[in-house]
Design a protein around this motif. Structure first.
Motif, PDB file in Angstrom:
ATOM      1  N   ARG A   5       1.155  -3.814 -20.882  1.00 15.33           N
ATOM      2  CA  ARG A   5      -0.120  -4.168 -20.052  1.00 15.33           C
ATOM      3  C   ARG A   5       0.277  -4.517 -18.811  1.00 15.33           C
ATOM      4  O   ARG A   5       1.620  -5.120 -18.365  1.00 15.33           O
ATOM      5  CB  ARG A   5      -0.624  -5.505 -20.972  1.00 15.33           C
ATOM      6  N   PRO A   6      -0.492  -4.285 -17.721  1.00 15.71           N
ATOM      7  CA  PRO A   6      -0.252  -4.739 -16.282  1.00 15.71           C
ATOM      8  C   PRO A   6       0.158  -6.193 -16.241  1.00 15.71           C
ATOM      9  O   PRO A   6      -0.779  -6.972 -16.826  1.00 15.71           O
ATOM     10  CB  PRO A   6      -1.298  -4.226 -15.489  1.00 15.71           C
ATOM     11  N   ALA A   7       0.983  -6.499 -15.191  1.00 13.80           N
ATOM     12  CA  ALA A   7       1.110  -7.877 -15.091  1.00 13.80           C
ATOM     13  C   ALA A   7       0.076  -8.507 -14.174  1.00 13.80           C
ATOM     14  O   ALA A   7      -0.163  -9.766 -14.323  1.00 13.80           O
ATOM     15  CB  ALA A   7       2.404  -8.013 -14.266  1.00 13.80           C
ATOM     16  N   SER A   8      -0.806  -7.847 -13.553  1.00 14.38           N
ATOM     17  CA  SER A   8      -2.082  -8.224 -12.746  1.00 14.38           C
ATOM     18  C   SER A   8      -2.855  -7.310 -12.888  1.00 14.38           C
ATOM     19  O   SER A   8      -2.629  -5.944 -12.598  1.00 14.38           O
ATOM     20  CB  SER A   8      -1.380  -8.584 -11.384  1.00 14.38           C
ATOM     21  N   LEU A   9      -4.091  -7.853 -12.399  1.00 17.91           N
ATOM     22  CA  LEU A   9      -5.480  -6.851 -12.446  1.00 17.91           C
ATOM     23  C   LEU A   9      -5.408  -6.381 -10.859  1.00 17.91           C
ATOM     24  O   LEU A   9      -6.153  -5.274 -10.825  1.00 17.91           O
ATOM     25  CB  LEU A   9      -6.768  -7.538 -12.588  1.00 17.91           C
ATOM     26  N   TYR A  10      -4.380  -6.707  -9.988  1.00 19.88           N
ATOM     27  CA  TYR A  10      -4.502  -6.081  -8.744  1.00 19.88           C
ATOM     28  C   TYR A  10      -3.263  -5.530  -8.096  1.00 19.88           C
ATOM     29  O   TYR A  10      -2.364  -5.432  -8.688  1.00 19.88           O
ATOM     30  CB  TYR A  10      -4.440  -7.393  -7.719  1.00 19.88           C
ATOM     31  N   ALA A  11      -3.495  -4.034  -7.529  1.00 21.87           N
ATOM     32  CA  ALA A  11      -2.565  -3.395  -7.134  1.00 21.87           C
ATOM     33  C   ALA A  11      -1.686  -4.333  -6.278  1.00 21.87           C
ATOM     34  O   ALA A  11      -2.542  -4.764  -5.166  1.00 21.87           O
ATOM     35  CB  ALA A  11      -2.739  -2.057  -6.626  1.00 21.87           C
ATOM     36  N   PRO A  12      -0.475  -4.346  -6.121  1.00 21.36           N
ATOM     37  CA  PRO A  12       0.345  -5.017  -5.187  1.00 21.36           C
ATOM     38  C   PRO A  12       0.025  -4.422  -3.712  1.00 21.36           C
ATOM     39  O   PRO A  12      -0.019  -3.345  -3.430  1.00 21.36           O
ATOM     40  CB  PRO A  12       1.887  -5.035  -5.432  1.00 21.36           C
ATOM     41  N   SER A  13      -0.262  -5.402  -2.913  1.00 26.09           N
ATOM     42  CA  SER A  13      -0.048  -5.173  -1.425  1.00 26.09           C
ATOM     43  C   SER A  13       0.483  -6.401  -0.563  1.00 26.09           C
ATOM     44  O   SER A  13       0.000  -7.345  -0.510  1.00 26.09           O
ATOM     45  CB  SER A  13      -1.724  -5.246  -0.842  1.00 26.09           C
ATOM     46  N   ALA A  14       1.648  -5.955  -0.264  1.00 26.29           N
ATOM     47  CA  ALA A  14       2.827  -7.142   0.648  1.00 26.29           C
ATOM     48  C   ALA A  14       3.308  -6.184   1.684  1.00 26.29           C
ATOM     49  O   ALA A  14       4.006  -5.205   1.414  1.00 26.29           O
ATOM     50  CB  ALA A  14       3.645  -7.647  -0.289  1.00 26.29           C
ATOM     51  N   MET A  15       2.795  -6.490   2.849  1.00 29.97           N
ATOM     52  CA  MET A  15       3.527  -5.613   4.118  1.00 29.97           C
ATOM     53  C   MET A  15       4.059  -6.772   5.201  1.00 29.97           C
ATOM     54  O   MET A  15       3.799  -7.810   5.131  1.00 29.97           O
ATOM     55  CB  MET A  15       2.140  -5.128   4.608  1.00 29.97           C
ATOM     56  N   VAL A  16       4.826  -6.095   5.851  1.00 36.35           N
ATOM     57  CA  VAL A  16       5.521  -6.623   7.017  1.00 36.35           C
ATOM     58  C   VAL A  16       5.281  -5.767   8.356  1.00 36.35           C
ATOM     59  O   VAL A  16       5.564  -4.641   8.042  1.00 36.35           O
ATOM     60  CB  VAL A  16       7.224  -6.714   6.839  1.00 36.35           C
ATOM     61  N   GLN A  91      -1.372  -1.261  -1.929  1.00 34.32           N
ATOM     62  CA  GLN A  91      -2.470  -1.058  -3.136  1.00 34.32           C
ATOM     63  C   GLN A  91      -1.538  -0.344  -4.007  1.00 34.32           C
ATOM     64  O   GLN A  91      -1.931   0.740  -4.455  1.00 34.32           O
ATOM     65  CB  GLN A  91      -3.661  -0.500  -2.640  1.00 34.32           C
ATOM     66  N   GLY A  92      -0.493  -0.670  -4.291  1.00 41.68           N
ATOM     67  CA  GLY A  92       0.480  -0.105  -5.033  1.00 41.68           C
ATOM     68  C   GLY A  92       1.462   1.209  -4.564  1.00 41.68           C
ATOM     69  O   GLY A  92       2.291   1.577  -5.526  1.00 41.68           O
ATOM     70  N   THR A  93       1.145   1.448  -3.448  1.00 37.78           N
ATOM     71  CA  THR A  93       1.869   2.637  -2.809  1.00 37.78           C
ATOM     72  C   THR A  93       2.655   2.406  -1.682  1.00 37.78           C
ATOM     73  O   THR A  93       2.417   1.536  -0.925  1.00 37.78           O
ATOM     74  CB  THR A  93       0.811   3.562  -2.245  1.00 37.78           C
ATOM     75  N   ARG A  94       4.155   2.564  -1.705  1.00 34.13           N
ATOM     76  CA  ARG A  94       5.062   2.359  -0.776  1.00 34.13           C
ATOM     77  C   ARG A  94       4.476   2.832   0.744  1.00 34.13           C
ATOM     78  O   ARG A  94       4.327   3.968   0.654  1.00 34.13           O
ATOM     79  CB  ARG A  94       6.398   2.827  -0.995  1.00 34.13           C
ATOM     80  N   VAL A  95       4.735   1.996   1.668  1.00 32.28           N
ATOM     81  CA  VAL A  95       4.322   2.433   2.851  1.00 32.28           C
ATOM     82  C   VAL A  95       5.467   2.091   4.106  1.00 32.28           C
ATOM     83  O   VAL A  95       6.140   1.051   3.894  1.00 32.28           O
ATOM     84  CB  VAL A  95       3.061   1.576   3.518  1.00 32.28           C
ATOM     85  N   ALA A  96       5.730   3.247   5.046  1.00 28.52           N
ATOM     86  CA  ALA A  96       6.605   3.059   6.019  1.00 28.52           C
ATOM     87  C   ALA A  96       6.221   3.751   7.102  1.00 28.52           C
ATOM     88  O   ALA A  96       6.109   5.016   7.136  1.00 28.52           O
ATOM     89  CB  ALA A  96       8.042   3.459   5.672  1.00 28.52           C
ATOM     90  N   TRP A  97       5.404   3.121   7.858  1.00 30.13           N
ATOM     91  CA  TRP A  97       4.451   3.683   9.051  1.00 30.13           C
ATOM     92  C   TRP A  97       5.065   3.024  10.448  1.00 30.13           C
ATOM     93  O   TRP A  97       5.217   1.919  10.566  1.00 30.13           O
ATOM     94  CB  TRP A  97       2.894   3.428   8.774  1.00 30.13           C
ATOM     95  N   THR A  98       5.312   3.975  11.415  1.00 24.90           N
ATOM     96  CA  THR A  98       5.501   3.695  12.673  1.00 24.90           C
ATOM     97  C   THR A  98       4.690   4.389  13.700  1.00 24.90           C
ATOM     98  O   THR A  98       4.402   5.620  13.518  1.00 24.90           O
ATOM     99  CB  THR A  98       7.068   4.193  12.798  1.00 24.90           C
ATOM    100  N   HIS A  99       4.449   3.824  14.777  1.00 23.06           N
ATOM    101  CA  HIS A  99       3.671   4.607  15.952  1.00 23.06           C
ATOM    102  C   HIS A  99       4.374   4.014  17.312  1.00 23.06           C
ATOM    103  O   HIS A  99       4.586   2.582  17.239  1.00 23.06           O
ATOM    104  CB  HIS A  99       2.219   4.120  15.806  1.00 23.06           C
ATOM    105  N   THR A 100       4.511   4.567  18.435  1.00 25.68           N
ATOM    106  CA  THR A 100       4.992   4.068  19.631  1.00 25.68           C
ATOM    107  C   THR A 100       3.798   4.461  20.541  1.00 25.68           C
ATOM    108  O   THR A 100       3.328   5.407  20.598  1.00 25.68           O
ATOM    109  CB  THR A 100       6.481   4.936  19.807  1.00 25.68           C
ATOM    110  N   PHE A 101       3.715   3.519  21.366  1.00 22.59           N
ATOM    111  CA  PHE A 101       2.822   3.695  22.292  1.00 22.59           C
ATOM    112  C   PHE A 101       3.428   3.811  23.772  1.00 22.59           C
ATOM    113  O   PHE A 101       4.636   3.427  23.691  1.00 22.59           O
ATOM    114  CB  PHE A 101       1.770   2.456  22.602  1.00 22.59           C
TER     115      PHE A 101
END
Length: 119
Positions: A5-16, A91-101
């Motif tokens: 069973r899932p530990a939570s009803l929510y997909a994890p979303s924790a970002m820096v 939302q449960g998916t690993r993210v590594a996003w970068t943008h340079t201005f």
């Protein structure tokens, strides 16, 4: 046999999120913020509810944070790069996003008031 069973009803979303001076890979972080959006908006981000709403509107494509630059704003044409990053799980998916201005004015004009990097 026990049922998984899932530990939570929510997909994890924790970002820096970071804002750094310089090109990607060689930039010096000048500001950072954390954000968690499920089950409630929280973290060190000064406006977690607005940032979570902005991230939700991207549909998982962080490039959608970049708006059309504000046409009423003129920026100098000097190169003083500013790099923003988003790292973590959205939302449960690993993210590594970068943008340079090209500079901080171009960053402000392109993000156009977006709450995610307003810290």
């Amino acid at each position: 046999m026990a049922e998984a069973r899932p530990a939570s009803l929510y997909a994890p979303s924790a970002m820096v999120f970071t804002v750094a001076q310089g090109d990607a890979g060689a930039a010096t972080v000048v500001r950072a913020s954390t954000l968690s959006c499920a089950p409630t908006a929280q973290g060190t981000h000064p406006s977690p509810q607005a940032a979570c709403a902005a991230l939700s509107s991207t549909g998982g494509s962080f490039d959608r944070l970049l708006a059309a630059p504000d046409s009423d704003r003129a920026c100098p044409m000097h190169y003083a790069p500013v790099t923003v990053t988003a790292d973590g799980v959205w939302q449960g998916t690993r993210v590594a996003w970068t943008h340079t201005f090209s500079n901080s004015c171009a960053m402000s004009a392109t993000l156009n008031g977006n709450a995610v990097f307003a810290f």
